[in-house]
Scaffold this active site. Structure first.
Site, PDB file in Angstrom:
ATOM      1  N   GLU A  45       0.825  -1.215   0.000  1.00 49.38           N
ATOM      2  CA  GLU A  45       0.000   0.000   0.000  1.00 49.38           C
ATOM      3  C   GLU A  45       0.860   1.267   0.000  1.00 49.38           C
ATOM      4  O   GLU A  45       0.506   2.256  -0.614  1.00 49.38           O
ATOM      5  CB  GLU A  45      -0.964   0.003   1.195  1.00 49.38           C
ATOM      6  N   TYR A 128      -6.245   7.074   4.042  1.00 49.53           N
ATOM      7  CA  TYR A 128      -6.520   6.092   2.981  1.00 49.53           C
ATOM      8  C   TYR A 128      -5.756   4.791   3.235  1.00 49.53           C
ATOM      9  O   TYR A 128      -6.330   3.697   3.190  1.00 49.53           O
ATOM     10  CB  TYR A 128      -6.144   6.642   1.587  1.00 49.53           C
ATOM     11  N   ASP A 146      -9.747   4.942  -3.451  1.00 51.10           N
ATOM     12  CA  ASP A 146      -8.653   5.443  -4.292  1.00 51.10           C
ATOM     13  C   ASP A 146      -9.246   5.956  -5.605  1.00 51.10           C
ATOM     14  O   ASP A 146     -10.473   6.040  -5.759  1.00 51.10           O
ATOM     15  CB  ASP A 146      -7.602   4.345  -4.518  1.00 51.10           C
TER      16      ASP A 146
END
Ligand code: SF4
Length: 352
Positions: A45, A128, A146
């Protein structure tokens, strides 16, 4: 505009059924029914921020081969981490990645927190990334939004307002779609990402094979490819500077480790002058003696500006180089092998 009601349960059911058949195989993704490894999810990520899956895969494999768990990464010298990261861009991510590994190793006994709140306490993990890790690594309900998910939401709900202004609305819609009973929040998050990456693509969405076509307002209205609508972009500024190929005695080449703070912070590369707004204002580094302008010209695109560097060559003695400013010499034959950011790779290709 008035949004049409979407059958949330039906949408999720159709999406997950498609995901079970068509999920992408990715090196950081656990196989169906296998528990994900939080270290690999976290590493992927961070690497995927502002970067494509295709660009990330070789870096992810290289990192996990060299540092298979968070303790190993925590113990790594920071120069090695920066060198392994070289070329992936956004170098603050690499510095924070290393700090985060050290914190998780030393203060959490190598175990990542399993909530969004806990994850956000760690260096380099914003809302996020925390949501993505909580969902994918720990199967926690989370609103993971996203660019792919924004696009799918804009189309499913036929949101015609332009982004970035419409982003908060798209996030709310995504939260509404993710809300309520869902036994597989991690798979749901990844299914939405996969749909956006492989079917609901930015141009030419493949609506005819889309598993959620019956839920899609943009398809029904025939406006799928035009969404999300984008506000006109302002033109990027251009900066200018010199990049140096400085040969010392015995053919060694001068390199620089850039200061920790700032763009490309902590990375290794060829020395450059300051980058200024107008070409005629660029000035040489203070210690350059008899530099010769060469044919080397490097153009590179950063997020907020474009850069143009003019190549300069010089022969200099080691005593002419100021100490304490991060300069060091590298044997000429090794100069092309260092892990350097792409802007320096472009210059090295021309100088060598
Ligand atoms: Fe995207 Fe088309 Fe599917 Fe709608 S039907 S979600 S626009 S691919």
């Amino acid at each position: 505009m008035t949004l049409q009601a979407v059958n949330v349960e039906g949408f999720r059911g159709d999406l997950l059924a498609w995901y079970d058949r068509h999920r992408r195989v990715l090196p950081w993704r656990a196989l169906a029914g296998v528990t994900a490894d939080p270290y690999r999810v976290w590493l992927s990520e961070i690497m995927l921020q502002q970067t494509t899956v295709q660009a990330v895969i070789p870096y992810f494999l290289k990192f996990t081969d060299r540092w298979p768990d968070v303790h190993a990464l925590a113990r790594a010298p920071s120069g090695d981490v920066m060198e392994y990261w070289a070329g992936l861009g956004y170098y603050a991510r690499a510095r924070n990645l290393h700090k985060c590994a050290q914190v998780v190793s030393a203060e959490y006994d190598g175990v990542f927190p399993d909530t969004e709140e806990g994850l956000q306490q760690l260096p380099g993990i914003g809302p996020y990334t925390a949501a993505a890790i909580a969902a994918i690594a720990f199967n926690r309900p989370a609103n993971v939004v996203d660019g792919n998910v924004e696009r799918v939401m804009a189309r499913i709900h036929a949101v015609t307002e332009t982004v970035p202004g419409a982003k908060p609305q798209l996030k709310k819609l995504a939260a509404m779609m993710a809300d309520g009973e869902c036994a597989r929040p991690g798979d749901y998050a990844q299914a939405l990402m996969d749909l956006g990456a492989t079917v609901c693509t930015p141009s030419s969405p493949k609506c005819m094979i889309c598993p959620v076509m019956t839920h899609c307002a943009a398809k029904a209205a025939g406006i799928a490819a035009s969404l999300p609508a984008r506000a006109a972009k302002a033109q990027k500024p251009r900066r200018h500077g010199y990049i140096y190929w400085i040969e010392g005695r015995e053919g060694r080449i001068l390199f620089e480790r850039r200061p920790e703070k700032g763009l490309l912070g902590g990375t290794v590369g060829l020395p450059t002058s300051a980058w200024v707004d107008r070409a005629i204002e660029k000035t040489h580094l203070d210690f350059i003696i008899k530099g010769k302008e060469s044919r080397v010209a490097v153009r590179h695109v950063f997020t907020h500006f474009d850069l143009e560097l003019a190549g300069v060559t010089a022969d200099m003695g080691e005593a002419d180089i100021p100490e304490g400013r991060g300069y060091f010499w590298v044997d000429r034959e090794k100069a092309g092998m260092l892990g350097v950011p792409t802007v320096f790779r472009k210059a090295l290709k021309q100088f060598i």
